[in-house]
Design a protein around this motif. Sequence first.
Motif, mmCIF file in Angstrom:
data_model
loop_
_atom_site.group_PDB
_atom_site.id
_atom_site.type_symbol
_atom_site.label_atom_id
_atom_site.label_comp_id
_atom_site.label_asym_id
_atom_site.label_seq_id
_atom_site.Cartn_x
_atom_site.Cartn_y
_atom_site.Cartn_z
ATOM 1 N N GLY A 67 0.797 -1.220 0.000
ATOM 2 C CA GLY A 67 0.000 0.000 0.000
ATOM 3 C C GLY A 67 0.828 1.268 0.000
ATOM 4 O O GLY A 67 0.288 2.370 -0.123
ATOM 5 N N PHE A 68 2.172 1.141 0.159
ATOM 6 C CA PHE A 68 3.035 2.323 0.197
ATOM 7 C C PHE A 68 3.476 2.715 -1.211
ATOM 8 O O PHE A 68 3.673 1.858 -2.075
ATOM 9 N N PRO A 69 3.681 3.996 -1.439
ATOM 10 C CA PRO A 69 4.274 4.432 -2.712
ATOM 11 C C PRO A 69 5.690 3.883 -2.851
ATOM 12 O O PRO A 69 6.390 3.649 -1.862
ATOM 13 N N SER A 70 6.130 3.728 -4.079
ATOM 14 C CA SER A 70 7.447 3.162 -4.352
ATOM 15 C C SER A 70 8.570 3.980 -3.709
ATOM 16 O O SER A 70 9.540 3.421 -3.187
ATOM 17 N N ASP A 71 8.446 5.313 -3.723
ATOM 18 C CA ASP A 71 9.493 6.155 -3.122
ATOM 19 C C ASP A 71 9.621 5.897 -1.632
ATOM 20 O O ASP A 71 10.734 5.858 -1.085
ATOM 21 N N ASP A 72 8.490 5.711 -0.946
ATOM 22 C CA ASP A 72 8.535 5.423 0.489
ATOM 23 C C ASP A 72 9.205 4.080 0.745
ATOM 24 O O ASP A 72 9.972 3.925 1.710
ATOM 25 N N LEU A 73 8.917 3.113 -0.110
ATOM 26 C CA LEU A 73 9.544 1.799 0.049
ATOM 27 C C LEU A 73 11.056 1.896 -0.126
ATOM 28 O O LEU A 73 11.816 1.225 0.585
ATOM 29 N N ASP A 74 11.495 2.747 -1.051
ATOM 30 C CA ASP A 74 12.939 2.937 -1.243
ATOM 31 C C ASP A 74 13.585 3.488 0.024
ATOM 32 O O ASP A 74 14.693 3.079 0.392
ATOM 33 N N HIS A 75 12.896 4.406 0.701
ATOM 34 C CA HIS A 75 13.446 4.984 1.934
ATOM 35 C C HIS A 75 13.463 3.970 3.075
ATOM 36 O O HIS A 75 14.254 4.104 4.011
ATOM 37 N N MET A 76 12.604 2.991 3.026
ATOM 38 C CA MET A 76 12.579 1.946 4.055
ATOM 39 C C MET A 76 13.671 0.893 3.856
ATOM 40 O O MET A 76 13.969 0.128 4.763
ATOM 41 N N ASN B 128 20.195 -2.231 2.857
ATOM 42 C CA ASN B 128 20.913 -3.382 2.288
ATOM 43 C C ASN B 128 19.982 -4.263 1.451
ATOM 44 O O ASN B 128 19.966 -5.496 1.581
ATOM 45 N N ASN B 129 19.187 -3.608 0.623
ATOM 46 C CA ASN B 129 18.287 -4.280 -0.330
ATOM 47 C C ASN B 129 17.094 -4.973 0.309
ATOM 48 O O ASN B 129 16.333 -5.655 -0.382
ATOM 49 N N ASP B 130 16.910 -4.830 1.611
ATOM 50 C CA ASP B 130 15.776 -5.451 2.301
ATOM 51 C C ASP B 130 14.943 -4.397 3.019
ATOM 52 O O ASP B 130 15.474 -3.383 3.493
ATOM 53 N N ILE B 131 13.657 -4.665 3.109
ATOM 54 C CA ILE B 131 12.771 -3.909 3.997
ATOM 55 C C ILE B 131 12.500 -4.798 5.198
ATOM 56 O O ILE B 131 12.080 -5.951 5.053
ATOM 57 N N VAL B 132 12.746 -4.277 6.389
ATOM 58 C CA VAL B 132 12.560 -5.055 7.615
ATOM 59 C C VAL B 132 11.379 -4.501 8.390
ATOM 60 O O VAL B 132 11.333 -3.297 8.686
ATOM 61 N N MET B 133 10.419 -5.355 8.688
ATOM 62 C CA MET B 133 9.284 -4.983 9.538
ATOM 63 C C MET B 133 9.310 -5.866 10.778
ATOM 64 O O MET B 133 9.431 -7.090 10.671
ATOM 65 N N ARG C 153 13.578 -5.902 -1.434
ATOM 66 C CA ARG C 153 12.938 -4.737 -2.054
ATOM 67 C C ARG C 153 12.404 -5.058 -3.446
ATOM 68 O O ARG C 153 11.337 -4.582 -3.842
ATOM 69 N N GLN C 154 13.119 -5.909 -4.195
ATOM 70 C CA GLN C 154 12.703 -6.191 -5.562
ATOM 71 C C GLN C 154 11.385 -6.958 -5.627
ATOM 72 O O GLN C 154 10.716 -6.977 -6.666
ATOM 73 N N ASN C 155 10.984 -7.575 -4.485
ATOM 74 C CA ASN C 155 9.743 -8.349 -4.471
ATOM 75 C C ASN C 155 8.542 -7.525 -4.011
ATOM 76 O O ASN C 155 7.421 -8.027 -3.980
ATOM 77 N N VAL C 156 8.777 -6.281 -3.594
ATOM 78 C CA VAL C 156 7.689 -5.423 -3.119
ATOM 79 C C VAL C 156 7.499 -4.299 -4.138
ATOM 80 O O VAL C 156 8.400 -3.488 -4.347
ATOM 81 N N HIS C 157 6.349 -4.247 -4.766
ATOM 82 C CA HIS C 157 6.128 -3.303 -5.864
ATOM 83 C C HIS C 157 5.535 -1.979 -5.390
ATOM 84 O O HIS C 157 5.880 -0.928 -5.912
ATOM 85 N N GLY C 158 4.643 -2.016 -4.399
ATOM 86 C CA GLY C 158 4.054 -0.791 -3.893
ATOM 87 C C GLY C 158 3.119 -0.129 -4.888
ATOM 88 O O GLY C 158 2.754 -0.701 -5.925
ATOM 89 N N GLN C 159 2.718 1.096 -4.554
ATOM 90 C CA GLN C 159 1.776 1.850 -5.391
ATOM 91 C C GLN C 159 2.548 2.775 -6.333
ATOM 92 O O GLN C 159 3.494 3.446 -5.917
#
Length: 323
Positions: free
Chosen positions: A279-288, A291-296, A309-315
């Motif tokens: 649900g996040f915009p792509s730019d926000d995902l880039d900031h998250m 090291n190529n991963d988003i950690v939640m 990151r490459q597996n999460v497309h976002g809005q």
Amino acid sequence: MSDTPAFLDSGRPPVPDLVVPRAVLPFFLPRRPVRGRLVRLGTLADALLTRHNNHPAVTRLVGQALALVAGLSTALKFRGSFSLQAKGDGPISMLLADCSDAGELRGHALVRSTRLDALLARDPQPSTAALLGGGFLAFTVDPGGEQNRHQGIVAIEGDSLAAMASHYFDTSEQLRCQVQLACEHSAAGWRAAALVLEKVAGAGGIDPALNEAAQEESWHTATTLAATATERELLDDGLPADRLLYRLFHTEGVAADRARALSFGCRCSRARLASILEGFPSDDLDHMTVNNDIVMTCEFCNYDFRFPRQNVHGQSAPPRPAE
């Protein structure tokens, strides 16, 4: 990391698959205006509380909150989750605990470390009031989906979590309730318990010979007897729950109802978190991305979920209007 695509991976993270079959024992005093629940989390308390490396004062409070929501939720007929939330300006900024209708239990606290260190330097055994500070206490029934939540909120009042809960019921629900909570670390690990009494309104199940004065006397007797339960008794794995209830209330003719199970109940999954990320915009995902991963991190079970990151497309960003 699982090979299953994130949006399909609804499995639980590697947390204890633990169920305590008789964790909550409802009871009542026949023909008296009193019912209650005795909650003893047993090994479930240690499994839940050791997920976070908190100071014992914080862990103790989270354990009490877990026992409290287990005791209160099992008195209700509801779908979804029943939760406690305390938010204050003290060293503990947020205290959360919830229990689902299936008995799935979870909880955690958010701590302002600097304020906690300063408080502990002044008082090594701070009260709940000192830990939370000024703020509010809320109880919420959340059916999930698009159904409306039911919530009651009061200002934090009282030195202990038990006193704060009693204040809530006195002011918000107009319900006579007595709450006793215990949580301590033993040789077997952390243990937590609750004893909750409720004065039954109306005449159902009450001896018709009991007028209002007699009913009030019965309530006073029950609360006086309950107050004799020691913290050691409440937390003792070797003392069966029905034996403790008999010790407390045998002069009043106590009767137990069907016991309820509780389990390790964090309901996080990669699929649920993946849907949030999408649900996040792509730019926000880039900031998250680190090291190529988003950690939640799930705050309840303290487990990190990693998403390449490459597996999460976002809005996609909306097109800019023409100038």
